[in-house]
Design a protein around this motif. Structure first.
Motif, short mmCIF file in Angstrom:
data_model
loop_
_atom_site.label_atom_id
_atom_site.label_comp_id
_atom_site.label_asym_id
_atom_site.label_seq_id
_atom_site.Cartn_x
_atom_site.Cartn_y
_atom_site.Cartn_z
N HIS A 1 -9.44 4.03 -10.63
CA HIS A 1 -8.75 4.81 -9.59
C HIS A 1 -9.45 4.46 -8.28
N PHE B 1 -8.98 2.87 -3.80
CA PHE B 1 -8.20 2.46 -2.62
C PHE B 1 -8.43 0.96 -2.44
N GLU C 1 -3.78 2.79 -7.92
CA GLU C 1 -3.96 2.92 -6.47
C GLU C 1 -3.75 4.38 -6.07
N GLU C 2 -4.77 4.96 -5.47
CA GLU C 2 -4.70 6.35 -5.04
C GLU C 2 -4.23 6.44 -3.59
N ASP C 3 -3.73 7.60 -3.23
CA ASP C 3 -3.31 7.90 -1.85
C ASP C 3 -4.36 8.83 -1.25
N ARG C 4 -4.99 8.37 -0.19
CA ARG C 4 -6.05 9.16 0.45
C ARG C 4 -5.58 10.57 0.81
N PHE C 5 -4.31 10.71 1.16
CA PHE C 5 -3.80 12.00 1.64
C PHE C 5 -3.10 12.81 0.54
N ASN C 6 -3.03 12.22 -0.66
CA ASN C 6 -2.38 12.94 -1.76
C ASN C 6 -2.96 12.41 -3.08
N LYS C 7 -4.21 12.77 -3.37
CA LYS C 7 -4.90 12.23 -4.54
C LYS C 7 -4.28 12.75 -5.83
N SER C 8 -4.30 11.90 -6.84
CA SER C 8 -3.66 12.25 -8.11
C SER C 8 -4.43 13.35 -8.85
N LEU D 1 -4.56 3.65 9.88
CA LEU D 1 -5.37 4.77 9.37
C LEU D 1 -6.11 5.47 10.51
N LYS E 1 -3.74 7.73 12.27
CA LYS E 1 -3.46 8.95 11.49
C LYS E 1 -4.55 9.99 11.73
#
Length: 218
Positions: A8, A10, A34-41, A215, A218
């Motif tokens: 898991h 980035f 692949e994880e999402d920095r703003f919506n982690k699994s 990024l 953001k």
């Protein structure tokens, strides 16, 4: 039955890169999540409830956190292409320099987030201090890499960090890893990138610049 290995992470993270390069050097197949920095699994948060950060290596259902702990674990489980020296003194020295490199990363991260010129100048001065120590105390001028002719654990730690640093150079339009200032470090990084497995698995430079710029906004 073959080992089940998942990461898991980035794709743009120097910490995830350390784990990827280690697995690639050892020829270990893995599943990349692949994880999402703003919506982690939910899985990531379950696997790393303490820091809630990437990378996480999941080996046969068992999660491990912290990039260099993961690298050492992989090195112990899969002995092909050893990354840590056999000699206890050299192994301790390698761990010392890995720790020193880890101390550089927050300063590089601060440069990534820096605002005004004065703040940026101060951060660059701090990075130069760190790089000067690596240049003068850590690099053996007679070796291509820290592991001699092969990549070792210090190469993995520093290489992932320098890759991130030279990307930020292009974003802020200022050269930090200057060849005249750090000739040995500069040569070492070229040698590191020229190892085929390394060069093939470093994130694409232009793609990384574009992503990090977005990024920052953001």
């Amino acid at each position: 039955m073959a080992d089940q290995v998942k990461i898991h992470g980035f794709w743009y993270s120097p910490f995830t890169l350390r784990v990827v390069l280690t697995l690639k050097l050892k020829g270990i197949p893995y599943e990349n999540i692949e994880e999402d920095r703003f919506n982690k699994s939910p899985q990531l948060l379950q696997y790393n409830p303490v820091h809630k950060k990437t990378p996480v290596l999941v080996h046969d259902g068992k999660p491990l956190c912290e990039s260099m702990i993961i690298v050492e674990y992989i090195d112990e489980i899969w002995p092909q292409y050893p990354l840590l020296p056999v000699d206890p003194f050299e192994r301790a020295q390698a761990r010392f320099w890995v720790k020193y490199v880890d101390d550089i990363i927050p300063v590089v991260g601060a440069l990534f987030r820096s605002g005004g010129d004065e703040e940026r100048k101060n951060i660059i001065a701090k990075i130069w201090e760190h790089l000067k120590v690596v240049e003068e105390q850590c690099i053996d001028y007679e070796k291509k890499l820290f592991g001699g002719d092969t990549v070792n654990i210090v190469d993995i730690a520093l290489g992932s960090t320098i890759k991130f640093l030279v990307t930020i150079e292009d974003i802020i339009e200022f050269k930090i890893l200057q060849a005249e200032k750090f000739p040995h470090l500069h040569t070492w990084f070229d040698n590191f990138k020229n190892v085929p497995v390394i060069g093939e698995n470093l994130p694409d430079h232009e793609k990384l610049i574009a992503f990090l710029k977005a990024l920052i906004q953001k």
